[in-house]
Design a protein around this motif. Structure first.
Motif, PDB file in Angstrom:
ATOM      1  N   LEU A   1       0.832  -1.197   0.000  1.00 27.85           N
ATOM      2  CA  LEU A   1       0.000   0.000   0.000  1.00 27.85           C
ATOM      3  C   LEU A   1       0.873   1.256   0.000  1.00 27.85           C
ATOM      4  O   LEU A   1       0.711   2.142  -0.838  1.00 27.85           O
ATOM      5  CB  LEU A   1      -0.930   0.008   1.216  1.00 27.85           C
ATOM      6  N   ARG A   2       1.798   1.325   0.943  1.00 27.96           N
ATOM      7  CA  ARG A   2       2.612   2.533   1.081  1.00 27.96           C
ATOM      8  C   ARG A   2       3.485   2.784  -0.141  1.00 27.96           C
ATOM      9  O   ARG A   2       3.502   3.892  -0.675  1.00 27.96           O
ATOM     10  CB  ARG A   2       3.461   2.444   2.352  1.00 27.96           C
ATOM     11  N   TRP A   3       4.218   1.779  -0.585  1.00 29.17           N
ATOM     12  CA  TRP A   3       5.130   1.985  -1.710  1.00 29.17           C
ATOM     13  C   TRP A   3       4.382   2.259  -3.005  1.00 29.17           C
ATOM     14  O   TRP A   3       4.792   3.112  -3.799  1.00 29.17           O
ATOM     15  CB  TRP A   3       6.087   0.809  -1.870  1.00 29.17           C
ATOM     16  N   SER A   4       3.295   1.539  -3.241  1.00 25.66           N
ATOM     17  CA  SER A   4       2.564   1.768  -4.483  1.00 25.66           C
ATOM     18  C   SER A   4       1.891   3.137  -4.472  1.00 25.66           C
ATOM     19  O   SER A   4       1.823   3.809  -5.501  1.00 25.66           O
ATOM     20  CB  SER A   4       1.548   0.657  -4.746  1.00 25.66           C
ATOM     21  N   PHE A   5       1.425   3.572  -3.292  1.00 23.67           N
ATOM     22  CA  PHE A   5       0.825   4.911  -3.213  1.00 23.67           C
ATOM     23  C   PHE A   5       1.858   5.985  -3.519  1.00 23.67           C
ATOM     24  O   PHE A   5       1.615   6.885  -4.330  1.00 23.67           O
ATOM     25  CB  PHE A   5       0.214   5.166  -1.828  1.00 23.67           C
ATOM     26  N   PHE A   6       3.010   5.905  -2.871  1.00 21.35           N
ATOM     27  CA  PHE A   6       4.034   6.928  -3.093  1.00 21.35           C
ATOM     28  C   PHE A   6       4.577   6.893  -4.514  1.00 21.35           C
ATOM     29  O   PHE A   6       4.845   7.941  -5.105  1.00 21.35           O
ATOM     30  CB  PHE A   6       5.150   6.816  -2.058  1.00 21.35           C
ATOM     31  N   ALA A   7       4.707   5.712  -5.082  1.00 19.46           N
ATOM     32  CA  ALA A   7       5.155   5.614  -6.475  1.00 19.46           C
ATOM     33  C   ALA A   7       4.109   6.213  -7.418  1.00 19.46           C
ATOM     34  O   ALA A   7       4.446   6.980  -8.330  1.00 19.46           O
ATOM     35  CB  ALA A   7       5.431   4.159  -6.842  1.00 19.46           C
ATOM     36  N   ALA A   8       2.844   5.879  -7.180  1.00 16.87           N
ATOM     37  CA  ALA A   8       1.770   6.420  -8.018  1.00 16.87           C
ATOM     38  C   ALA A   8       1.679   7.937  -7.883  1.00 16.87           C
ATOM     39  O   ALA A   8       1.494   8.648  -8.878  1.00 16.87           O
ATOM     40  CB  ALA A   8       0.434   5.769  -7.653  1.00 16.87           C
ATOM     41  N   LEU A   9       1.839   8.425  -6.666  1.00 15.24           N
ATOM     42  CA  LEU A   9       1.787   9.867  -6.440  1.00 15.24           C
ATOM     43  C   LEU A   9       2.947  10.574  -7.136  1.00 15.24           C
ATOM     44  O   LEU A   9       2.754  11.601  -7.807  1.00 15.24           O
ATOM     45  CB  LEU A   9       1.803  10.165  -4.937  1.00 15.24           C
ATOM     46  N   ALA A  10       4.139  10.031  -7.023  1.00 15.13           N
ATOM     47  CA  ALA A  10       5.309  10.646  -7.668  1.00 15.13           C
ATOM     48  C   ALA A  10       5.175  10.636  -9.186  1.00 15.13           C
ATOM     49  O   ALA A  10       5.427  11.657  -9.848  1.00 15.13           O
ATOM     50  CB  ALA A  10       6.590   9.909  -7.243  1.00 15.13           C
ATOM     51  N   ILE A  11       4.764   9.516  -9.741  1.00  9.56           N
ATOM     52  CA  ILE A  11       4.611   9.422 -11.198  1.00  9.56           C
ATOM     53  C   ILE A  11       3.523  10.371 -11.688  1.00  9.56           C
ATOM     54  O   ILE A  11       3.705  11.082 -12.680  1.00  9.56           O
ATOM     55  CB  ILE A  11       4.310   7.967 -11.616  1.00  9.56           C
ATOM     56  N   SER A  12       2.404  10.403 -10.986  1.00  9.86           N
ATOM     57  CA  SER A  12       1.313  11.279 -11.431  1.00  9.86           C
ATOM     58  C   SER A  12       1.666  12.753 -11.260  1.00  9.86           C
ATOM     59  O   SER A  12       1.260  13.580 -12.079  1.00  9.86           O
ATOM     60  CB  SER A  12       0.014  10.937 -10.700  1.00  9.86           C
ATOM     61  N   GLU A  13       2.424  13.098 -10.223  1.00 10.98           N
ATOM     62  CA  GLU A  13       2.862  14.484 -10.071  1.00 10.98           C
ATOM     63  C   GLU A  13       3.760  14.902 -11.224  1.00 10.98           C
ATOM     64  O   GLU A  13       3.619  15.994 -11.772  1.00 10.98           O
ATOM     65  CB  GLU A  13       3.608  14.682  -8.741  1.00 10.98           C
ATOM     66  N   LEU A  14       4.678  14.035 -11.589  1.00  8.86           N
ATOM     67  CA  LEU A  14       5.579  14.330 -12.698  1.00  8.86           C
ATOM     68  C   LEU A  14       4.802  14.482 -14.004  1.00  8.86           C
ATOM     69  O   LEU A  14       4.986  15.467 -14.732  1.00  8.86           O
ATOM     70  CB  LEU A  14       6.635  13.224 -12.827  1.00  8.86           C
ATOM     71  N   LEU A  15       3.933  13.540 -14.290  1.00  6.25           N
ATOM     72  CA  LEU A  15       3.151  13.612 -15.525  1.00  6.25           C
ATOM     73  C   LEU A  15       2.220  14.820 -15.539  1.00  6.25           C
ATOM     74  O   LEU A  15       2.096  15.512 -16.556  1.00  6.25           O
ATOM     75  CB  LEU A  15       2.344  12.319 -15.716  1.00  6.25           C
ATOM     76  N   SER A  16       1.576  15.093 -14.413  1.00  6.94           N
ATOM     77  CA  SER A  16       0.672  16.247 -14.325  1.00  6.94           C
ATOM     78  C   SER A  16       1.420  17.557 -14.540  1.00  6.94           C
ATOM     79  O   SER A  16       0.929  18.461 -15.204  1.00  6.94           O
ATOM     80  CB  SER A  16      -0.026  16.279 -12.967  1.00  6.94           C
ATOM     81  N   ALA A  17       2.616  17.649 -13.964  1.00  3.79           N
ATOM     82  CA  ALA A  17       3.413  18.866 -14.132  1.00  3.79           C
ATOM     83  C   ALA A  17       3.822  19.048 -15.589  1.00  3.79           C
ATOM     84  O   ALA A  17       3.741  20.157 -16.130  1.00  3.79           O
ATOM     85  CB  ALA A  17       4.646  18.824 -13.241  1.00  3.79           C
ATOM     86  N   LEU A  18       4.247  17.974 -16.227  1.00  2.70           N
ATOM     87  CA  LEU A  18       4.631  18.066 -17.635  1.00  2.70           C
ATOM     88  C   LEU A  18       3.454  18.512 -18.499  1.00  2.70           C
ATOM     89  O   LEU A  18       3.589  19.387 -19.359  1.00  2.70           O
ATOM     90  CB  LEU A  18       5.168  16.723 -18.130  1.00  2.70           C
ATOM     91  N   ILE A  19       2.300  17.926 -18.262  1.00  3.63           N
ATOM     92  CA  ILE A  19       1.100  18.294 -19.025  1.00  3.63           C
ATOM     93  C   ILE A  19       0.702  19.737 -18.737  1.00  3.63           C
ATOM     94  O   ILE A  19       0.410  20.505 -19.656  1.00  3.63           O
ATOM     95  CB  ILE A  19      -0.060  17.328 -18.694  1.00  3.63           C
ATOM     96  N   ALA A  20       0.700  20.115 -17.466  1.00  4.97           N
ATOM     97  CA  ALA A  20       0.272  21.471 -17.096  1.00  4.97           C
ATOM     98  C   ALA A  20       1.175  22.529 -17.692  1.00  4.97           C
ATOM     99  O   ALA A  20       0.698  23.546 -18.202  1.00  4.97           O
ATOM    100  CB  ALA A  20       0.237  21.603 -15.571  1.00  4.97           C
ATOM    101  N   TYR A  21       2.487  22.324 -17.627  1.00  8.54           N
ATOM    102  CA  TYR A  21       3.391  23.330 -18.155  1.00  8.54           C
ATOM    103  C   TYR A  21       3.314  23.433 -19.673  1.00  8.54           C
ATOM    104  O   TYR A  21       3.534  24.499 -20.229  1.00  8.54           O
ATOM    105  CB  TYR A  21       4.821  23.083 -17.672  1.00  8.54           C
ATOM    106  N   LYS A  22       2.939  22.342 -20.331  1.00  5.73           N
ATOM    107  CA  LYS A  22       2.703  22.412 -21.780  1.00  5.73           C
ATOM    108  C   LYS A  22       1.446  23.224 -22.068  1.00  5.73           C
ATOM    109  O   LYS A  22       1.378  23.941 -23.057  1.00  5.73           O
ATOM    110  CB  LYS A  22       2.563  21.009 -22.377  1.00  5.73           C
ATOM    111  N   MET A  23       0.445  23.113 -21.210  1.00  4.28           N
ATOM    112  CA  MET A  23      -0.812  23.826 -21.413  1.00  4.28           C
ATOM    113  C   MET A  23      -0.696  25.312 -21.094  1.00  4.28           C
ATOM    114  O   MET A  23      -1.285  26.144 -21.772  1.00  4.28           O
ATOM    115  CB  MET A  23      -1.916  23.227 -20.528  1.00  4.28           C
ATOM    116  N   ILE A  24       0.020  25.613 -20.015  1.00  2.56           N
ATOM    117  CA  ILE A  24       0.062  27.001 -19.545  1.00  2.56           C
ATOM    118  C   ILE A  24       1.129  27.814 -20.247  1.00  2.56           C
ATOM    119  O   ILE A  24       0.947  28.980 -20.544  1.00  2.56           O
ATOM    120  CB  ILE A  24       0.288  27.033 -18.013  1.00  2.56           C
ATOM    121  N   LEU A  25       2.281  27.230 -20.512  1.00  2.00           N
ATOM    122  CA  LEU A  25       3.384  28.001 -21.100  1.00  2.00           C
ATOM    123  C   LEU A  25       3.310  28.067 -22.589  1.00  2.00           C
ATOM    124  O   LEU A  25       2.750  27.422 -23.319  1.00  2.00           O
ATOM    125  CB  LEU A  25       4.709  27.417 -20.664  1.00  2.00           C
TER     126      LEU A  25
END
Length: 190
Positions: free
Chosen positions: A166-190
């Motif tokens: 639970l703990r490792w998969s949550f933190f891995a999923a959170l880290a991966i989704s944060e990275l992907l979300s940031a990449l997508i967001a900066y493409k949209m906003i910038l």
């Protein structure tokens, strides 16, 4: 619901699936609208940015793309590690877990957006009100942490995982989704 004191801390024991999704969408939409008016954009689960200008369409796109990314990544981890994980349960509980972010949008009304170089000069000269910026940051961090705790509980309830998985998969999923979300967001906003 009124008799359950843990409802605020873990609403997912009573609400999941489509019902959680519908309630969560109301909060996500309110977050975007208040954030748009207060020049606050939410990138992923953990990143809150004050911006000078962003269109309402961009604000919605960033928020909903982050929601889709985190739901998809958590669903991927959940199905890889657990049985009987339903996408609607992940989507619903993840969406509802974002309700504290609506409160994180409010401090943006009290922060003055200026050129970063001008802010640096004012801070160094002692002519800048750092207190309002610090207060806003503390409030935003508190609600972001609370939203992350709710996200963890949503993931736990939706997947049925326990312990180290639970703990490792949550933190891995959170880290991966944060990275992907940031990449997508900066493409949209910038």
């Amino acid at each position: 619901m009124k008799n359950n004191p843990s409802f605020v801390g873990n609403p997912f024991v009573r609400i999941a699936g489509m019902k959680a999704f519908c309630i969560g969408i109301i909060f996500v939409t309110a977050t975007v609208l208040i954030g748009y008016m207060s020049h606050t954009v939410f990138i992923g689960e953990l990143q809150v940015k004050f911006v000078r200008s962003v269109s309402l369409m961009q604000a919605f796109a960033v928020q909903f793309s982050a929601l889709a990314v985190i739901a998809a990544v958590m669903y991927g981890f959940g199905t890889g590690l657990s049985r009987n994980v339903r996408f609607i349960d992940i989507l619903g509980t993840v969406t509802l877990s974002r309700w504290p972010l609506v409160l994180s949008a409010i401090p943006g009304f009290f922060v003055t957006l200026e050129d970063p170089d001008l802010i640096r000069e004012k801070v160094l000269s002692g002519n800048y009100d750092v207190v309002s910026l610090m207060a806003a940051s503390i409030v935003i961090m508190a609600f972001a942490v609370y939203a992350t705790v709710l996200l963890f509980r949503a993931y736990k309830i939706s997947t049925g995982l326990k312990g180290i998985q639970l703990r490792w998969s949550f933190f891995a999923a959170l880290a991966i989704s944060e990275l992907l979300s940031a990449l997508i967001a900066y493409k949209m906003i910038l």
